[in-house]
Scaffold this motif. Structure first.
Motif, short mmCIF file in Angstrom:
data_model
loop_
_atom_site.label_atom_id
_atom_site.label_comp_id
_atom_site.label_asym_id
_atom_site.label_seq_id
_atom_site.Cartn_x
_atom_site.Cartn_y
_atom_site.Cartn_z
N PRO A 24 -3.09 -24.70 -12.08
CA PRO A 24 -4.01 -25.74 -12.56
C PRO A 24 -3.88 -25.97 -14.06
O PRO A 24 -3.88 -25.01 -14.84
N GLY A 25 -3.71 -27.22 -14.46
CA GLY A 25 -3.61 -27.56 -15.87
C GLY A 25 -2.27 -27.24 -16.50
O GLY A 25 -2.11 -27.42 -17.72
N ALA A 26 -1.33 -26.78 -15.72
CA ALA A 26 -0.03 -26.39 -16.27
C ALA A 26 1.07 -27.29 -15.70
O ALA A 26 0.88 -27.96 -14.70
N GLN A 27 2.22 -27.26 -16.36
CA GLN A 27 3.37 -28.00 -15.86
C GLN A 27 4.02 -27.24 -14.71
O GLN A 27 3.92 -26.02 -14.62
N ARG A 28 4.69 -27.99 -13.86
CA ARG A 28 5.45 -27.36 -12.79
C ARG A 28 6.62 -26.60 -13.42
O ARG A 28 7.30 -27.10 -14.31
N GLU A 29 6.86 -25.38 -12.93
CA GLU A 29 7.92 -24.56 -13.50
C GLU A 29 8.81 -23.98 -12.40
O GLU A 29 8.34 -23.71 -11.29
N LEU A 30 10.07 -23.80 -12.75
CA LEU A 30 11.02 -23.20 -11.83
C LEU A 30 10.72 -21.72 -11.69
O LEU A 30 10.57 -21.01 -12.68
N VAL A 31 10.64 -21.26 -10.45
CA VAL A 31 10.44 -19.84 -10.17
C VAL A 31 11.77 -19.17 -9.85
O VAL A 31 12.11 -18.13 -10.41
N ALA A 32 12.53 -19.77 -8.93
CA ALA A 32 13.80 -19.18 -8.52
C ALA A 32 14.64 -20.25 -7.83
O ALA A 32 14.09 -21.19 -7.24
N LEU A 33 15.95 -20.09 -7.92
CA LEU A 33 16.84 -20.98 -7.18
C LEU A 33 17.99 -20.19 -6.61
O LEU A 33 18.33 -19.10 -7.06
N ILE A 34 18.60 -20.78 -5.56
CA ILE A 34 19.75 -20.17 -4.92
C ILE A 34 20.72 -21.27 -4.54
O ILE A 34 20.34 -22.28 -3.96
N ASN A 83 11.96 -15.56 -16.00
CA ASN A 83 11.77 -14.21 -16.56
C ASN A 83 10.48 -13.58 -16.05
O ASN A 83 10.43 -12.36 -15.84
N SER A 84 9.47 -14.38 -15.82
CA SER A 84 8.17 -13.85 -15.43
C SER A 84 8.16 -13.23 -14.03
O SER A 84 7.23 -12.49 -13.70
N VAL A 85 9.16 -13.53 -13.23
CA VAL A 85 9.16 -13.02 -11.85
C VAL A 85 10.35 -12.09 -11.56
O VAL A 85 10.43 -11.52 -10.47
N LYS A 86 11.24 -11.94 -12.52
CA LYS A 86 12.40 -11.07 -12.30
C LYS A 86 11.97 -9.66 -11.94
O LYS A 86 11.08 -9.09 -12.56
N GLY A 87 12.61 -9.12 -10.91
CA GLY A 87 12.29 -7.77 -10.45
C GLY A 87 11.13 -7.71 -9.47
O GLY A 87 10.90 -6.66 -8.87
N ARG A 88 10.41 -8.82 -9.32
CA ARG A 88 9.28 -8.85 -8.39
C ARG A 88 9.51 -9.82 -7.23
O ARG A 88 9.06 -9.56 -6.12
N PHE A 89 10.18 -10.93 -7.51
CA PHE A 89 10.41 -11.96 -6.49
C PHE A 89 11.89 -11.97 -6.09
O PHE A 89 12.77 -11.72 -6.92
N GLN A 93 10.36 -13.96 -1.29
CA GLN A 93 9.61 -12.71 -1.14
C GLN A 93 8.97 -12.38 -2.46
O GLN A 93 9.67 -12.23 -3.47
N MET A 94 7.66 -12.28 -2.46
CA MET A 94 6.91 -12.05 -3.70
C MET A 94 6.20 -10.71 -3.60
O MET A 94 5.32 -10.53 -2.74
N ASN A 95 6.59 -9.78 -4.45
CA ASN A 95 5.99 -8.44 -4.48
C ASN A 95 5.28 -8.23 -5.81
O ASN A 95 5.51 -8.94 -6.77
N SER A 96 4.43 -7.22 -5.84
CA SER A 96 3.69 -6.88 -7.06
C SER A 96 3.04 -8.10 -7.67
O SER A 96 3.15 -8.36 -8.87
N LEU A 97 2.36 -8.85 -6.84
CA LEU A 97 1.77 -10.11 -7.29
C LEU A 97 0.68 -9.88 -8.33
O LEU A 97 -0.05 -8.88 -8.28
N LYS A 98 0.61 -10.81 -9.26
CA LYS A 98 -0.36 -10.76 -10.35
C LYS A 98 -1.26 -12.01 -10.28
O LYS A 98 -0.83 -13.05 -9.76
N PRO A 99 -2.45 -11.94 -10.84
CA PRO A 99 -3.31 -13.13 -10.86
C PRO A 99 -2.63 -14.34 -11.49
O PRO A 99 -2.87 -15.48 -11.06
N GLU A 100 -1.77 -14.11 -12.46
CA GLU A 100 -1.08 -15.23 -13.10
C GLU A 100 -0.02 -15.87 -12.22
O GLU A 100 0.57 -16.90 -12.59
N ASP A 101 0.24 -15.30 -11.07
CA ASP A 101 1.15 -15.93 -10.10
C ASP A 101 0.41 -16.98 -9.25
O ASP A 101 1.05 -17.69 -8.47
N THR A 102 -0.89 -17.07 -9.41
CA THR A 102 -1.67 -18.04 -8.67
C THR A 102 -1.22 -19.46 -9.01
O THR A 102 -1.19 -19.84 -10.17
#
Length: 118
Positions: free
Chosen positions: A41-51, A61-67, A81-90
């Motif tokens: 909410p209130g943020a720009q769309r951002e790339l999480v991962a691609l293949i 960088n924010s998801v490396k090692g977790r996703f 696959q999303m592991n070790s999820l954080k509130p900021e991943d909402t």
């Protein structure tokens, strides 16, 4: 007609895991780059991962090692696959695809909500 359908979102506690799925149709799957984006909410769309079609991956960088992003060419599916999820991943997570040639059109799914509670 290209169609992307996401599933797998939901509510999870911090530290938990979720797996998102995206079904792709209307494309020659091996020739398309598949990606996951998110928008909080209130943020720009951002790339999480691609293949890529060849299996090369790239992560924010924010998801490396977790996703982990993966694709199943037999099923025309891409997963996150999303592991070790954080509130900021909402965020709302969107499946995205584009042909591997430069400047190709891109296509979006409808999005799936992921909420991580603290």
């Amino acid at each position: 007609q290209v169609q992307l359908v996401e599933s797998g979102g939901g509510l999870v506690q911090a530290g938990g895991s979720l797996r998102l799925s995206c079904s792709a149709s209307g494309i020659i799957f091996s020739m398309y780059v598949m990606a996951w984006y998110r928008q909080a909410p209130g943020a720009q769309r951002e790339l999480v991962a691609l293949i890529t079609g060849g299996g090369s991956t790239n992560y924010a960088n924010s998801v490396k090692g977790r996703f982990t992003i993966s694709r199943d060419s037999a099923k025309n599916m891409v997963y996150l696959q999303m592991n070790s999820l954080k509130p900021e991943d909402t965020a709302v997570y969107f499946c995205n695809t584009r042909h591997m040639r430069p400047s190709a059109n891109e296509y979006w799914g409808q999005g799936t909500q992921v909420t991580v509670s603290s």
